[in-house]
Design an enzyme around this catalytic site. Structure first.
Site, PDB file in Angstrom:
ATOM      1  N   ASP A  11       0.695  -1.309  -0.125  1.00  0.00           N
ATOM      2  CA  ASP A  11       0.020   0.217  -0.031  1.00  0.00           C
ATOM      3  C   ASP A  11       0.789   1.220   0.093  1.00  0.00           C
ATOM      4  OD1 ASP A  11      -2.365   1.349   0.148  1.00  0.00           O
ATOM      5  OD2 ASP A  11      -2.344   1.651   2.237  1.00  0.00           O
ATOM      6  N   ASN A  13       1.076   3.440  -2.980  1.00  0.00           N
ATOM      7  CA  ASN A  13       1.752   3.895  -4.281  1.00  0.00           C
ATOM      8  C   ASN A  13       0.779   5.115  -4.815  1.00  0.00           C
ATOM      9  OD1 ASN A  13       2.636   1.382  -4.291  1.00  0.00           O
ATOM     10  ND2 ASN A  13       1.163   0.557  -5.965  1.00  0.00           N
ATOM     11  N   GLY A  14      -0.343   5.119  -4.386  1.00  0.00           N
ATOM     12  CA  GLY A  14      -0.950   6.558  -4.665  1.00  0.00           C
ATOM     13  C   GLY A  14      -0.625   7.696  -4.162  1.00  0.00           C
ATOM     14  N   ARG A  15      -0.046   7.745  -2.663  1.00  0.00           N
ATOM     15  CA  ARG A  15       0.434   8.712  -1.887  1.00  0.00           C
ATOM     16  C   ARG A  15       1.887   8.928  -2.197  1.00  0.00           C
ATOM     17  NH1 ARG A  15      -1.224   6.053   3.401  1.00  0.00           N
ATOM     18  NH2 ARG A  15      -1.874   4.404   1.864  1.00  0.00           N
ATOM     19  N   TRP A  16       2.521   7.755  -2.982  1.00  0.00           N
ATOM     20  CA  TRP A  16       3.846   8.001  -3.375  1.00  0.00           C
ATOM     21  C   TRP A  16       3.840   8.758  -4.725  1.00  0.00           C
ATOM     22  CZ3 TRP A  16       6.558   7.417  -8.030  1.00  0.00           C
ATOM     23  CH2 TRP A  16       8.175   7.223  -7.770  1.00  0.00           C
ATOM     24  N   HIS A  28       2.133   3.082  -9.377  1.00  0.00           N
ATOM     25  CA  HIS A  28       1.908   1.591  -9.481  1.00  0.00           C
ATOM     26  C   HIS A  28       3.347   0.802 -10.025  1.00  0.00           C
ATOM     27  CE1 HIS A  28      -1.765   1.634  -7.642  1.00  0.00           C
ATOM     28  NE2 HIS A  28      -2.424   2.514  -8.561  1.00  0.00           N
ATOM     29  N   THR A  57     -10.951  -7.019  -4.117  1.00  0.00           N
ATOM     30  CA  THR A  57     -12.301  -6.782  -4.802  1.00  0.00           C
ATOM     31  C   THR A  57     -13.023  -5.604  -4.440  1.00  0.00           C
ATOM     32  OG1 THR A  57     -13.198  -7.810  -2.835  1.00  0.00           O
ATOM     33  CG2 THR A  57     -12.883  -9.324  -4.409  1.00  0.00           C
ATOM     34  N   LEU A 122      10.204 -21.073  -3.654  1.00  0.00           N
ATOM     35  CA  LEU A 122       9.201 -20.253  -2.766  1.00  0.00           C
ATOM     36  C   LEU A 122       7.970 -20.004  -3.654  1.00  0.00           C
ATOM     37  CD1 LEU A 122       8.695 -17.550  -1.385  1.00  0.00           C
ATOM     38  CD2 LEU A 122       9.385 -16.029  -3.219  1.00  0.00           C
ATOM     39  N   LEU A 186      -6.466  -4.152   7.851  1.00  0.00           N
ATOM     40  CA  LEU A 186      -6.015  -5.521   7.074  1.00  0.00           C
ATOM     41  C   LEU A 186      -6.836  -5.413   5.864  1.00  0.00           C
ATOM     42  CD1 LEU A 186      -6.415  -8.364   9.495  1.00  0.00           C
ATOM     43  CD2 LEU A 186      -4.520  -7.255   8.905  1.00  0.00           C
TER      44      LEU A 186
HETATM   45  C1  IPE Z   1      -5.290  -2.879   0.165  1.00  0.00           C
HETATM   46  O1  IPE Z   1      -5.199  -1.520  -0.126  1.00  0.00           O
HETATM   47  C2  IPE Z   1      -5.341  -3.576  -1.312  1.00  0.00           C
HETATM   48  C3  IPE Z   1      -3.943  -3.564  -1.896  1.00  0.00           C
HETATM   49  C4  IPE Z   1      -3.002  -3.349  -1.542  1.00  0.00           C
HETATM   50  C5  IPE Z   1      -4.119  -4.260  -2.973  1.00  0.00           C
HETATM   51  P1  IPE Z   1      -6.130  -0.506  -0.086  1.00  0.00           P
HETATM   52  O2  IPE Z   1      -5.383   1.167  -0.493  1.00  0.00           O
HETATM   53  O3  IPE Z   1      -7.158  -0.709  -1.296  1.00  0.00           O
HETATM   54  O4  IPE Z   1      -6.883  -0.335   1.112  1.00  0.00           O
HETATM   55  P2  IPE Z   1      -7.696   0.735   1.897  1.00  0.00           P
HETATM   56  O5  IPE Z   1      -8.861   1.266   0.896  1.00  0.00           O
HETATM   57  O6  IPE Z   1      -6.559   1.821   2.350  1.00  0.00           O
HETATM   58  O7  IPE Z   1      -8.264  -0.137   3.231  1.00  0.00           O
HETATM   59  C1  IPE Z   2      -1.721   0.143  -3.403  1.00  0.00           C
HETATM   60  O1  IPE Z   2      -1.446   1.731  -3.229  1.00  0.00           O
HETATM   61  C2  IPE Z   2      -2.098  -0.493  -4.547  1.00  0.00           C
HETATM   62  C3  IPE Z   2      -3.469  -1.121  -4.998  1.00  0.00           C
HETATM   63  C4  IPE Z   2      -4.236  -0.899  -4.080  1.00  0.00           C
HETATM   64  C5  IPE Z   2      -3.401  -1.816  -6.063  1.00  0.00           C
HETATM   65  P1  IPE Z   2      -2.725   2.667  -3.369  1.00  0.00           P
HETATM   66  O2  IPE Z   2      -3.106   2.905  -4.526  1.00  0.00           O
HETATM   67  O3  IPE Z   2      -3.693   2.040  -2.658  1.00  0.00           O
HETATM   68  O4  IPE Z   2      -1.632   3.580  -2.652  1.00  0.00           O
HETATM   69  P2  IPE Z   2      -2.579   4.828  -1.482  1.00  0.00           P
HETATM   70  O5  IPE Z   2      -3.153   4.096  -0.572  1.00  0.00           O
HETATM   71  O6  IPE Z   2      -3.609   5.525  -2.470  1.00  0.00           O
HETATM   72  O7  IPE Z   2      -1.199   5.782  -1.210  1.00  0.00           O
HETATM   73 MG    MG Z   3      -4.285   2.266  -0.522  1.00  0.00          MG
END
Ligand code: IPE
Ligand code: IPE
Ligand code: MG
Length: 233
Positions: A11, A13-16, A28, A57, A122, A186
């Site tokens: 988790d 990637n978006g904030r990065w 991503h 999902t 693995l 989780l």
């Molecule tokens: C969990 O991250 C799903 C994956 C890393 C694939 P999310 O970013 O979707 O989770 P929430 O929305 O913060 O709970």
């Molecule tokens: C996790 O990074 C990747 C997926 C859920 C596919 P996010 O995209 O959720 O990153 P944030 O939480 O927005 O930073």
């Molecule tokens: Mg996220």
């Protein structure tokens, strides 16, 4: 001790991407780089099972362009990495219903599973269109079908009978769950298998997560006292 099964919620990637003022797709893509490093390290370290949460999902609710970019990355990953993974004896399993993925991603994932089926290194679980609640419900339905078909006495069903229908059938429970990205939840990942998992949360965003950070988490795990409800030794 080394955990047998490590699960990672990849988790942040978006904030990065926001932090670096780039598009989310690049975030991503950098996430896949981090993933590569962790898979390589786990394989070399002799970890038995590594489960990576790649797409939930619930992630279908994101903007279509982002979902599309993620699916293309999934396809690229399997196509470009399969050679090296196979060479390292990594065996790939998909957790989740891949029938719902776009053709390219679905076929690349299925081909990777097929090609690495008999590898003894693995065990790499990639969770794609995965949700723990769906997984548990699916297992319950299958058990019910077995009972209805007369293959099983419902009243005598055991945990083993149930676990055979989870995506992680025959694999050990999660020992260590790592969640980078700063959230402490989780998010519907391996709820059944994490019953006694040790949890490690870090604020590092996933694209910045390195083998060093992974080693730190393994060290933290090693220092935990696991009691499983019993008395300390
Ligand atoms: C969990 O991250 C799903 C994956 C890393 C694939 P999310 O970013 O979707 O989770 P929430 O929305 O913060 O709970
Ligand atoms: C996790 O990074 C990747 C997926 C859920 C596919 P996010 O995209 O959720 O990153 P944030 O939480 O927005 O930073
Ligand atoms: Mg996220």
């Amino acid at each position: 001790m080394l955990p047998r099964h490590v699960a990672v919620i990849m988790d942040g990637n978006g904030r990065w991407a926001r932090k670096h003022a780039v598009g989310v797709a690049l975030g991503h893509r950098r996430g896949v780089e981090a993933l590569r490093e962790i898979v390589r390290y786990s394989s070399d370290a002799g970890i038995q099972v590594l489960s990576l949460y790649a797409f939930s999902t619930e992630n279908w609710s994101r903007p279509q362009a982002e979902v599309g970019a993620l699916m293309r990355l999934v396809e690229d990953f399997f196509v470009s990495e399969i050679e090296e993974l196979d060479e390292k004896q990594v065996s790939i399993r998909i957790l989740g219903e891949i029938g719902a993925l776009p053709d390219g991603a679905r076929k690349a994932a299925a081909a990777a599973v097929e090609r690495t089926r008999d590898n003894g290194g693995l065990q790499l679980n990639i969770a794609l269109n995965y949700g723990a609640r769906d997984e548990i419900l699916r297992a319950a339905k299958r058990l019910a079908q077995e009972a209805a078909g007369g293959f099983l006495h419902a009243a005598e069903a055991t945990r083993e009978d149930f676990e055979r229908h989870l995506y992680t059938a025959s694999q050990p429970d999660v020992d260590l769950l790592i969640r980078p990205g700063g959230e402490r939840r989780l998010s519907n990942f391996l709820l059944y298998q994490c019953a006694y998992a040790e949890l490690v949360f870090t604020d590092k965003l996933w694209p910045d997560f390195t083998a060093e950070d992974f080693k730190e988490a393994l060290k933290a795990f090693d220092s935990r006292e696991r009691r499983f409800g019993g008395r300390e030794a």
